[in-house]
Motif scaffolding. Structure first.
Motif, PDB file in Angstrom:
ATOM      1  N   TYR A   7     -27.764 -27.074   8.147  1.00 66.41           N
ATOM      2  CA  TYR A   7     -26.411 -26.705   8.591  1.00 66.41           C
ATOM      3  C   TYR A   7     -26.306 -25.206   8.815  1.00 66.41           C
ATOM      4  CZ  TYR A   7     -25.504 -31.367   6.706  1.00 66.41           C
ATOM      5  OH  TYR A   7     -25.551 -32.700   6.429  1.00 66.41           O
ATOM      6  N   VAL A  11     -25.695 -23.223  12.492  1.00 65.31           N
ATOM      7  CA  VAL A  11     -24.562 -22.325  12.774  1.00 65.31           C
ATOM      8  C   VAL A  11     -25.069 -20.983  13.314  1.00 65.31           C
ATOM      9  CG1 VAL A  11     -22.669 -21.013  11.726  1.00 65.31           C
ATOM     10  CG2 VAL A  11     -22.997 -23.432  11.139  1.00 65.31           C
ATOM     11  N   ALA A  14     -26.420 -21.400  16.789  1.00 65.50           N
ATOM     12  CA  ALA A  14     -25.323 -21.542  17.757  1.00 65.50           C
ATOM     13  C   ALA A  14     -24.721 -20.185  18.089  1.00 65.50           C
ATOM     14  CB  ALA A  14     -24.251 -22.485  17.194  1.00 65.50           C
ATOM     15  N   GLN A 151     -20.142 -18.101   3.260  1.00 64.92           N
ATOM     16  CA  GLN A 151     -20.020 -19.312   4.068  1.00 64.92           C
ATOM     17  C   GLN A 151     -18.550 -19.575   4.414  1.00 64.92           C
ATOM     18  OE1 GLN A 151     -22.336 -22.637   2.647  1.00 64.92           O
ATOM     19  NE2 GLN A 151     -24.043 -21.339   2.035  1.00 64.92           N
ATOM     20  N   TRP A 152     -17.710 -19.510   3.411  1.00 65.56           N
ATOM     21  CA  TRP A 152     -16.277 -19.787   3.632  1.00 65.56           C
ATOM     22  C   TRP A 152     -15.670 -18.840   4.681  1.00 65.56           C
ATOM     23  CZ3 TRP A 152     -12.681 -15.984   1.992  1.00 65.56           C
ATOM     24  CH2 TRP A 152     -11.344 -16.307   2.246  1.00 65.56           C
ATOM     25  N   PRO A 157     -11.092 -19.929  10.847  1.00 65.24           N
ATOM     26  CA  PRO A 157     -10.146 -20.065  11.948  1.00 65.24           C
ATOM     27  C   PRO A 157      -8.859 -19.272  11.769  1.00 65.24           C
ATOM     28  CG  PRO A 157     -10.280 -22.106  10.665  1.00 65.24           C
ATOM     29  CD  PRO A 157     -11.371 -21.198  10.176  1.00 65.24           C
ATOM     30  N   LEU A 279      -9.030 -27.481  -0.226  1.00 65.30           N
ATOM     31  CA  LEU A 279      -9.847 -26.469   0.448  1.00 65.30           C
ATOM     32  C   LEU A 279     -11.057 -26.060  -0.392  1.00 65.30           C
ATOM     33  CD1 LEU A 279      -6.938 -24.147   1.640  1.00 65.30           C
ATOM     34  CD2 LEU A 279      -8.003 -26.018   2.900  1.00 65.30           C
ATOM     35  N   GLU A 285     -21.213 -27.946  -5.061  1.00 65.33           N
ATOM     36  CA  GLU A 285     -21.623 -27.021  -3.994  1.00 65.33           C
ATOM     37  C   GLU A 285     -22.007 -25.660  -4.566  1.00 65.33           C
ATOM     38  OE1 GLU A 285     -22.635 -27.260  -1.168  1.00 65.33           O
ATOM     39  OE2 GLU A 285     -22.248 -25.448  -0.002  1.00 65.33           O
TER      40      GLU A 285
ATOM     41  N   MET B  91     -12.141 -21.985  19.537  1.00 68.16           N
ATOM     42  CA  MET B  91     -12.481 -22.676  18.290  1.00 68.16           C
ATOM     43  C   MET B  91     -11.519 -22.281  17.169  1.00 68.16           C
ATOM     44  SD  MET B  91     -15.922 -22.751  15.984  1.00 68.16           S
ATOM     45  CE  MET B  91     -15.741 -21.044  15.542  1.00 68.16           C
ATOM     46  N   PHE B  92     -11.233 -20.975  17.089  1.00 69.96           N
ATOM     47  CA  PHE B  92     -10.291 -20.527  16.060  1.00 69.96           C
ATOM     48  C   PHE B  92      -8.927 -21.188  16.275  1.00 69.96           C
ATOM     49  CE2 PHE B  92     -13.119 -16.732  16.709  1.00 69.96           C
ATOM     50  CZ  PHE B  92     -13.767 -16.795  15.485  1.00 69.96           C
ATOM     51  N   ARG B  95      -8.932 -25.073  15.609  1.00 68.26           N
ATOM     52  CA  ARG B  95      -9.079 -25.392  14.186  1.00 68.26           C
ATOM     53  C   ARG B  95      -7.840 -24.977  13.395  1.00 68.26           C
ATOM     54  NH1 ARG B  95     -13.295 -24.969  10.372  1.00 68.26           N
ATOM     55  NH2 ARG B  95     -12.566 -27.059  10.000  1.00 68.26           N
ATOM     56  N   PHE B 119     -20.332 -24.720  18.157  1.00 68.61           N
ATOM     57  CA  PHE B 119     -20.748 -24.724  16.746  1.00 68.61           C
ATOM     58  C   PHE B 119     -20.751 -26.152  16.208  1.00 68.61           C
ATOM     59  CE2 PHE B 119     -19.645 -20.343  17.415  1.00 68.61           C
ATOM     60  CZ  PHE B 119     -20.669 -19.688  16.746  1.00 68.61           C
ATOM     61  N   PRO B 120     -21.936 -26.648  15.849  1.00 73.16           N
ATOM     62  CA  PRO B 120     -22.030 -28.055  15.433  1.00 73.16           C
ATOM     63  C   PRO B 120     -21.445 -28.308  14.043  1.00 73.16           C
ATOM     64  CG  PRO B 120     -24.176 -26.981  15.226  1.00 73.16           C
ATOM     65  CD  PRO B 120     -23.250 -25.974  15.843  1.00 73.16           C
ATOM     66  N   PHE B 121     -21.338 -27.253  13.234  1.00 75.15           N
ATOM     67  CA  PHE B 121     -20.837 -27.438  11.870  1.00 75.15           C
ATOM     68  C   PHE B 121     -19.870 -26.314  11.531  1.00 75.15           C
ATOM     69  CE2 PHE B 121     -25.274 -28.984  11.892  1.00 75.15           C
ATOM     70  CZ  PHE B 121     -25.003 -30.335  11.725  1.00 75.15           C
ATOM     71  N   TYR B 123     -17.792 -24.291   8.066  1.00 75.74           N
ATOM     72  CA  TYR B 123     -17.956 -24.049   6.633  1.00 75.74           C
ATOM     73  C   TYR B 123     -16.695 -24.320   5.816  1.00 75.74           C
ATOM     74  CZ  TYR B 123     -22.552 -21.810   7.005  1.00 75.74           C
ATOM     75  OH  TYR B 123     -23.877 -21.547   7.179  1.00 75.74           O
ATOM     76  N   MET B 124     -15.557 -24.410   6.489  1.00 75.62           N
ATOM     77  CA  MET B 124     -14.324 -24.531   5.703  1.00 75.62           C
ATOM     78  C   MET B 124     -13.415 -25.580   6.313  1.00 75.62           C
ATOM     79  SD  MET B 124     -14.067 -22.536   8.310  1.00 75.62           S
ATOM     80  CE  MET B 124     -14.987 -21.061   7.896  1.00 75.62           C
ATOM     81  N   LYS B 125     -12.598 -26.159   5.438  1.00 79.74           N
ATOM     82  CA  LYS B 125     -11.587 -27.100   5.920  1.00 79.74           C
ATOM     83  C   LYS B 125     -10.531 -26.333   6.682  1.00 79.74           C
ATOM     84  CE  LYS B 125     -11.299 -31.237   3.142  1.00 79.74           C
ATOM     85  NZ  LYS B 125     -10.547 -31.981   2.147  1.00 79.74           N
ATOM     86  N   ALA B 126      -9.970 -26.966   7.695  1.00 77.26           N
ATOM     87  CA  ALA B 126      -8.833 -26.370   8.397  1.00 77.26           C
ATOM     88  C   ALA B 126      -7.866 -27.508   8.711  1.00 77.26           C
ATOM     89  CB  ALA B 126      -9.302 -25.628   9.638  1.00 77.26           C
ATOM     90  N   VAL B 133     -19.248 -28.258   5.922  1.00 82.76           N
ATOM     91  CA  VAL B 133     -20.625 -28.592   5.532  1.00 82.76           C
ATOM     92  C   VAL B 133     -20.724 -29.021   4.079  1.00 82.76           C
ATOM     93  CG1 VAL B 133     -21.801 -27.234   7.297  1.00 82.76           C
ATOM     94  CG2 VAL B 133     -21.213 -26.165   5.137  1.00 82.76           C
ATOM     95  N   TRP B 134     -19.864 -28.469   3.215  1.00 82.95           N
ATOM     96  CA  TRP B 134     -19.987 -28.880   1.811  1.00 82.95           C
ATOM     97  C   TRP B 134     -19.675 -30.362   1.619  1.00 82.95           C
ATOM     98  CZ3 TRP B 134     -15.135 -30.227   0.105  1.00 82.95           C
ATOM     99  CH2 TRP B 134     -14.020 -29.517   0.574  1.00 82.95           C
ATOM    100  N   LEU B 136     -20.404 -32.627   4.023  1.00 89.73           N
ATOM    101  CA  LEU B 136     -21.595 -33.289   4.581  1.00 89.73           C
ATOM    102  C   LEU B 136     -22.749 -33.239   3.574  1.00 89.73           C
ATOM    103  CD1 LEU B 136     -21.450 -31.784   8.194  1.00 89.73           C
ATOM    104  CD2 LEU B 136     -20.587 -34.011   7.429  1.00 89.73           C
ATOM    105  N   ARG B 137     -22.890 -32.095   2.905  1.00 87.68           N
ATOM    106  CA  ARG B 137     -23.957 -31.951   1.901  1.00 87.68           C
ATOM    107  C   ARG B 137     -23.711 -32.909   0.737  1.00 87.68           C
ATOM    108  NH1 ARG B 137     -23.386 -25.506   2.476  1.00 87.68           N
ATOM    109  NH2 ARG B 137     -25.131 -25.137   3.862  1.00 87.68           N
TER     110      ARG B 137
END
Lengths: 543, 140
Positions: A7, A11, A14, A151-152, A157, A279, A285, B91-92, B95, B119-121, B123-126, B133-134, B136-137
């Motif tokens: 992952y 990123v 990309a 990462q966060w 967004p 969130l 993790e 994207m911003f 999301r 961007f295929p993945f 990192y944070m919920k929106a 990803v967390w 998916l992991r």
């Protein structure tokens, strides 16, 4: 060390493809420079006085030998054989060509590195303690928390167009080597009565035009909730931080205007709303990330006593090493401050040598410090002499850590479009002048900035120097009494400024007066200043 | 202004958006300036069908919080970003909760489609349904 999984790699790959596409559109003139500027800035690419400058992220200042060799390769292939380590634990290259940037970023991505958010009004590189996982004084390694923050905050967004840049530092020790009181958010790992690790949260510190120390808004934040709490802080700032004046846009101004208590109340109110949204990642993790930072296997029988009969070697050991958690090991700081050289610069060859040493002697890890030096965190004391000999032959054995010639300097007017004055030549002159007597002076932190934005951390210097423009001439102000450590204070201006030679003489006068004032040879300049105040120094310089 | 770039399948709600200060309960379209408090609309989200949020400058970022707050409060109508916006911000925007953009310079739908797939993945919920990803992991 953290390693990317599929992952993380996807990123970063990309991002390279995105920037390749954006550069192509720019080179074909499909987008204007005006529209392109924010895009390149989000990839750390600045237009400086002579060329593009690229800032590469070194998350929490940690790299391995493979990554250091890539930084050397980039210096050779895309720059003039040098790199410049910065006060945010990053590295900058000063002679970049736009059309080569996509290939450069692809090279970086091949070793799990990037330039994400090293510029722009977003959450910047997360900085940390350069002695993490090695220092005898820490309660836990801060880097897993910093990696989760990295990462966060990557392509967030909501928080990619903040009022101004945003800097977060994390430390796991009460000895503050990460300057957490001088960050937008400073986080310190602490333990509650049950022995559980949580975070103390400071907000609103910073240097620059309006220096301020951060305020504690929460004494203990459970680890399980810290990302949602960060969301709450950032949302209050994003919505209410000033956007009408770039010099009043940092979070410190908002915290100061509202008062820390009211700011904290607003954060708690927002947190109550966002916390139930799920969130925060599950504890697994953070545990997954922490597993990457498992300490290297250390030799329990490594000898503590070593032969110190070579006086130069003994001096270097005394000045440039720190106690390690494990007996028989030590933490080595490699000074990038040879007097007369550019502070923080390393040649590609030096980077390769340091990579070799890290691999051979230091658990394959290298740290970048905010004082622009490099650290080998896990070195057997028995290996120190061999290591030191290699450093000597590479011009990297300067024994001046935290001493008068270990000067922090921003790039200044030699490179930077924002600068009003040169800072590198001032640092070079001072280092050459002061090096002969620095052993007698003990700890003395001198920091030089070439403009009021303060990238050289002059407000945190025991002695700070600020270059300004006075009627078209370079003019240097002298500040005394700052500290970026756990005893953080802001340096104060002593009096009227000086020209280039005058500032060097003024610093010498301050130091001469200190030598007559110190209570005993062990009293640091900073402590003498705090004890006697500014007056005797004012008299020495202007009297 | 160029044409509106929409990511919704439903017909466009074309009622003129009234400024927040003039908004009357029952109104279906409202206009938020960058600094307006989106939370003031929470009692009216049932009636509203479109909320326009102004981006007077590229640097302006408050609208991202406004949109996210509205989605977090359960709004399912259109949230339209209006102003100085570029395709690279899509994207911003999406999301954060925007599903329509009215930029000053037109957005090429082909470039937009490519950008949104970039961007295929994450990192944070929106506010969107994309799993970070967390998650998916965790599932792996």
């Amino acid at each position: 060390m953290y390693r990317y999984d599929e992952y993380d790699q996807a990123v970063v790959d990309a991002r390279v493809a995105e920037f390749r596409d954006q550069v192509e559109r720019r080179l074909k003139n499909e987008i204007s420079e005006e529209a392109f500027k924010p895009l390149r800035l989000m990839n750390g690419l600045y237009l400086q006085l002579h060329a593009y400058m690229l800032r590469v992220a070194i998350p929490y200042g940690t790299v391995d030998s493979r990554q250091m060799r890539m930084l050397a390769h980039i210096a050779r292939r895309y720059d003039r054989g040098y790199g410049h380590f910065t006060t945010r634990q990053n590295i900058q290259y000063n002679w970049m060509k736009l059309e080569e940037m996509p290939d450069l970023l692809a090279d970086l991505a091949s070793v799990e590195m990037h330039a994400f958010q090293t510029s722009g009004n977003c959450i910047r590189n997360i900085s940390s303690d350069q002695f993490a996982a090695a220092a005898a004084d820490e309660i836990a390694d801060p880097r897993p928390y910093a990696e989760l923050l990295r990462q966060w905050s990557t392509l967030h967004p909501e928080f990619s167009f903040l009022p101004r840049k945003f800097k977060i530092a994390v430390t796991g020790s009460t000895i503050d080597r990460a300057a957490i009181k001088l960050h937008d958010i400073g986080l310190e790992l602490v333990q509650n009565e049950a022995g559980e690790i949580g975070l103390k949260v400071l907000v609103g510190g910073g240097m620059g035009r309006t220096p301020m120390l951060g305020h504690v808004i929460r004494e203990y934040l459970p680890v399980a909730d810290y990302l949602s709490y960060m969301e709450a802080i950032l949302r209050v700032y994003n919505r209410h931080g000033r956007r009408d004046n770039i010099y009043k846009a940092r979070i410190k101004i908002l915290v100061n205007d509202l008062g820390p208590a009211e700011f904290a109340r607003q954060v708690e109110e927002e947190w109550a709303l966002v916390k139930p949204l799920g969130l925060d990642p599950p504890p697994s993790e953070l545990a997954r990330i922490a597993a990457h930072f498992a300490p290297p296997v250390l030799d329990a029988n490594a000898p503590v006593e070593i032969d110190l009969s070579n006086p130069d070697f003994a001096n270097w050991v005394a000045v440039n090493t720190h106690p390690h958690k494990a007996p028989g090991y030590t933490i080595v700081t490699i000074s990038l401050k040879a007097p007369g050289e550019i502070p923080g610069d390393a040649s590609a060859d030096q980077m390769d040598i340091i990579a070799d040493l890290a691999q051979r002697y230091a658990g394959d890890e290298i740290r970048v410090t905010h004082a622009q030096n490099l650290v080998l965190p896990h070195v057997r004391r028995a290996d120190l002499f061999d290591l030191w000999q290699v450093l000597v032959s590479a011009g990297l054995a300067t024994a001046n850590l935290d001493r008068a010639s270990d000067i922090i300097s921003c790039p200044g007017l030699d490179y930077c479009t924002l600068a009003n004055a040169r800072s590198i030549p001032i640092a070079q002159k001072l280092a050459v002048k002061l090096a002969p007597q620095e052993a007698d002076l003990g700890e003395l932190k001198i920091k030089v900035s070439g403009c009021i934005n303060g990238c050289g951390h002059h407000h945190a210097g025991h002695i700070g120097i600020l270059g300004v423009d006075r009627k078209g001439e370079e003019n240097y102000q002298l500040l005394l009494g700052g500290s970026g450590a756990e005893d953080a204070t802001l340096a104060k201006i002593l009096g009227p400024g000086f020209d280039e030679n005058g500032i060097v003489t003024a610093v010498e006068k301050v130091i001469d007066r200190y030598k007559t004032l110190r209570a005993d040879p062990a009293e640091r300049f900073l402590d003498t200043y705090r004890r006697v105040g500014a007056e005797p120094f004012k008299e020495a310089v202007y009297g | 202004m160029a044409e509106v770039y929409r990511l919704r399948a439903d017909p466009e709600h074309t009622a003129p958006a009234v400024p927040l200060a003039e908004y009357q309960p029952g109104g279906t379209a409202v206009w938020l300036e960058a600094g307006d408090d989106a939370r003031l609309l929470v009692p009216h989200l049932g009636a509203l069908r479109r909320i326009d949020i102004a981006f007077p400058k590229f640097r302006e970022g408050r609208g991202y919080s406004s949109a996210r707050i509205l989605r977090e409060a359960g709004f399912t109508g259109e949230i339209r970003a209006v102003g100085v916006l570029y395709v690279d911000q899509l994207m911003f925007l999406t999301r954060a909760g925007f599903d329509a953009v009215l930029p000053e310079t037109p957005i090429d739908p082909a470039v937009a489609e490519q950008t949104l797939k970039r961007f295929p993945f994450v990192y944070m919920k929106a506010t969107d349904a994309v799993q970070p990803v967390w998650e998916l992991r965790e599932r792996a």
